[in-house]
Design an enzyme around this catalytic site. Structure first.
Site, PDB file in Angstrom:
ATOM      1  CG  ASP A   1      -1.781   1.169   1.107  1.00 32.07           C
ATOM      2  OD1 ASP A   1      -2.471   1.668   0.172  1.00 32.07           O
ATOM      3  OD2 ASP A   1      -2.194   1.780   2.288  1.00 32.07           O
TER       4      ASP A   1
ATOM      5  CD  GLU B   1       0.524  -5.418   7.312  1.00 26.86           C
ATOM      6  OE1 GLU B   1       0.374  -5.189   6.216  1.00 26.86           O
ATOM      7  OE2 GLU B   1       0.008  -4.668   8.267  1.00 26.86           O
TER       8      GLU B   1
ATOM      9  CE1 TYR C   1      -3.534   0.642  10.242  1.00 28.75           C
ATOM     10  CE2 TYR C   1      -2.784  -1.555  10.066  1.00 28.75           C
ATOM     11  CZ  TYR C   1      -2.569  -0.042  10.039  1.00 28.75           C
ATOM     12  OH  TYR C   1      -1.494   0.221   9.386  1.00 28.75           O
TER      13      TYR C   1
ATOM     14  CD  GLU D   1       1.699  -0.967   9.204  1.00 25.77           C
ATOM     15  OE1 GLU D   1       0.665  -1.091   8.893  1.00 25.77           O
ATOM     16  OE2 GLU D   1       2.696  -1.178   8.321  1.00 25.77           O
TER      17      GLU D   1
END
Length: 599
Positions: free
Chosen positions: A165, A418, A474, A512
């Site tokens: 991303d 990730e 997240y 993150e």
């Protein structure tokens, strides 16, 4: 020919000239430039600044998104002094490059975020003009990192399809230097510090390409010599050592020399040195034997127009913004940054988690959604390409550690971001890479890697390889956002209770967590994308993190808004920044400033 990755310097023994400036450039969409001998001169070039990412300079979409082969060319004059070797050094070329000097191939490099050097002494014309030609390719695949693929459109043109991303900026993105070094020169060095009360012992090793004596001298910031030693291997003993500390940096000057039998200097290389130790012990991260809590950011090398090019003014602004929020650390997500970042961090007393570009190890063109909310495993590490990928991954680790091992700011190396780590083949892939990194880092720094949401304690196969467990989470954004924030908190606590069972002897950090926020959006009561919601999101996350004593760091995602590939979930890029892309604070910056002043 592989030579020294040492940062260029100028003194009586060695010097360099910068080849930065306007180069010629030409796209090669058919990939026929080599057949047509473009290394002898580009047929229809245009001007392009070097260093720079080429994409955002253009106004035409097809040029911004260009994917495939493209060429650079420049010329330089070299005087007639042939007493020293001539070394060509590229700070980085993304992602791979063939280099020609005077039409003859000088070398090839794979990997877009670390320097490479070529000994071109036998290819240059002394006392005359010389030509450098570079064929670059920026295509993504599953054999090199970062991972992705290429999409061929109905009209035949290609674009990158990243499994990550952030925008696939490419080109000659860092400075180019022409080095003049002695025939016998210093190739590399490394240091390891041991503290003994108020004193320090610095073990060093120097690599040269000859047999003459090496002298190492250490000077304090007042230019007083505090230690010296002879030999390619030795120790420097420092009484009452000034330690390099967080946000309180003290740097010594290390001077290495090769000398002949009469004591004449053959080569000299100066470098900064910070005296500090780093280790993990139980649940803690220890700097100079004392616990340190990491607070800061995941970042990107990303700015308008220049893309990923290093710019001192932008970097200085970033450090000022980080200091203003009372941060002490950042992760070089998701690739090694330009060397000047580390030099500035050394001076500022900032801690760096240095990350290899092992991102996109999941087949998804919406990697952020799959990684953030969970998705099906694609059995990435069971593909036929894995062996070649692992070899390129290993080379990238080696180049990162060789380049960055002597920076006091670098406290850990991150070997992935990730990937799919929920099946045994992932462990089999990463285990030899972790073993290799531990072998080649003289300081034996802690190793880590950022785990995605699927990598829970009961399913993950790679957390055991890490000295510091690092989570990208997240809850409240990709998982149970908006009105479901209470459910997000409950789910977050449930997972953390599981991590508590396996973190008895390891620290855990968050690498993150964040929420997209549009800088102009305010809403009362809050809604997702509004500044008020970003604050509520962080307040919830901090409530959870504060309940677990093994949590030893929080690096929010992201320091600033950054460019990504186009998509319906991306409003001209990722908007999770605490600062806007032009480095102005969102409301959450004030929340972090207050929290980190008290932590």
């Amino acid at each position: 020919m592989k030579q020294s990755l040492l940062y260029p310097c100028t003194n009586a023994c060695r010097n360099f000239i910068s080849l930065d400036g306007l180069w010629k450039m030409q796209f090669d969409p058919e990939g026929t430039g080599s057949e047509q001998n473009w290394q002898n001169g580009l047929p229809e070039p245009f001007s392009m600044p070097v260093p720079a990412s080429f994409a955002d300079i253009f106004t035409e979409k097809e040029k911004r998104d260009y994917c495939g082969d493209f060429w650079y060319e420049t010329k330089f004059y070299l005087d007639d002094d042939d007493s020293r070797n001539v070394i060509l050094r590229f700070g980085s070329i993304t992602h791979r490059a063939d280099v020609y000097v005077n039409s003859i191939k000088a070398g090839y490099h794979e990997g877009g975020f670390t320097p490479f050097v070529l000994d071109i002494t036998g290819l240059v014309h002394f006392g005359n003009k010389n030509r450098i030609s570079v064929r670059v390719n920026n295509e993504l695949n599953e054999t090199s990192i970062p991972c992705g693929s290429v999409k061929t459109h109905i009209d035949g043109h290609k674009t990158a399809a990243p499994y990550f991303d952030f925008f696939n900026y490419s080109g000659i993105q860092r400075s180019v230097h022409l080095l003049r070094v002695p025939k016998e020169s210093i190739i590399d060095y490394d240091t390891v510090t041991k503290l003994e009360g108020n004193d320090a012992v610095i073990s060093y090793h120097v690599t040269t390409d000859g047999d003459h004596e090496v002298i190492a001298e250490l000077f304090d910031c007042e230019h007083q010599k505090v230690a010296s030693s002879k030999g390619k291997d030795g120790e420097l003993s420092v009484k009452d050592a000034h330690l390099w500390k967080v946000r309180d940096a003290y740097l010594y000057s290390l001077v290495l020399q090769i000398v002949d039998e009469e004591g004449n200097t053959i080569d000299k290389y100066p470098a900064k040195l910070g005296i500090r130790t780093i280790e993990t012990k139980g649940k803690e991260i220890l700097l100079n034997g004392k616990p340190v809590y990491l607070k800061g950011y995941g970042k990107h090398e990303d700015f308008e127009v220049i893309g990923r090019q290093f710019n001192y003014a932008v970097a200085a602004r970033d450090f000022e913004c980080m200091k203003w929020t009372n941060a002490n650390c950042f992760r070089t997500s998701h690739y090694p940054y330009a060397e000047e970042w580390y030099q500035m961090a050394d001076e500022e007393g900032f801690l760096i988690i240095d990350e290899v570009p092992a991102v996109g190890m999941m087949r998804s063109l919406m990697n952020f959604a799959a990684a953030g909310a969970g998705g099906k495993d694609t059995r990435f590490f069971m593909a036929d390409t894995v062996k070649e990928l692992q070899n390129n991954h290993r080379n990238a680790i080696e180049e990162m550690i060789i380049r960055d091992k002597n920076h006091p700011s670098v406290i850990a190396f991150s070997l992935f971001n990730e990937p799919e780590t929920t099946y045994p083949e992932a462990h089999d892939y990463f285990r030899p890479l972790f073993d290799f990194a531990r072998q080649i880092d003289p300081e034996k720094r802690p190793l880590t890697g950022a785990l995605l949401v699927n990598s829970t304690p009961d399913k993950d196969t790679c957390a055991s390889l890490c000295d510091i467990i690092a989570l990208n989470r997240y809850y409240g954004w990709y998982i149970a956002g908006g009105p479901d924030l209470p459910e997000a908190e409950a789910a977050f606590r449930k997972e953390m209770d599981e991590w508590a069972k396996v973190c008895d002897n390891k620290p855990l950090i968050f690498t993150e967590f964040g929420a997209d926020t549009y800088a102009s959006e305010h809403k009362l009561p809050s809604v997702m994308w509004a500044q008020e919601y970003q604050n509520e999101y962080y307040e919830m996350n901090f409530r959870v993190m504060s309940c677990y004593d093994f949590v030893q760091g929080e690096l929010v995602w992201n320091f600033a808004d950054f460019q990504t590939t186009e998509g319906i979930m991306r409003v001209n890029g990722n908007k999770k920044g605490i600062f806007t892309r032009n480095r102005q604070p969102k409301d959450a910056a004030y929340l972090l400033k207050k929290r980190w002043s008290e932590k």
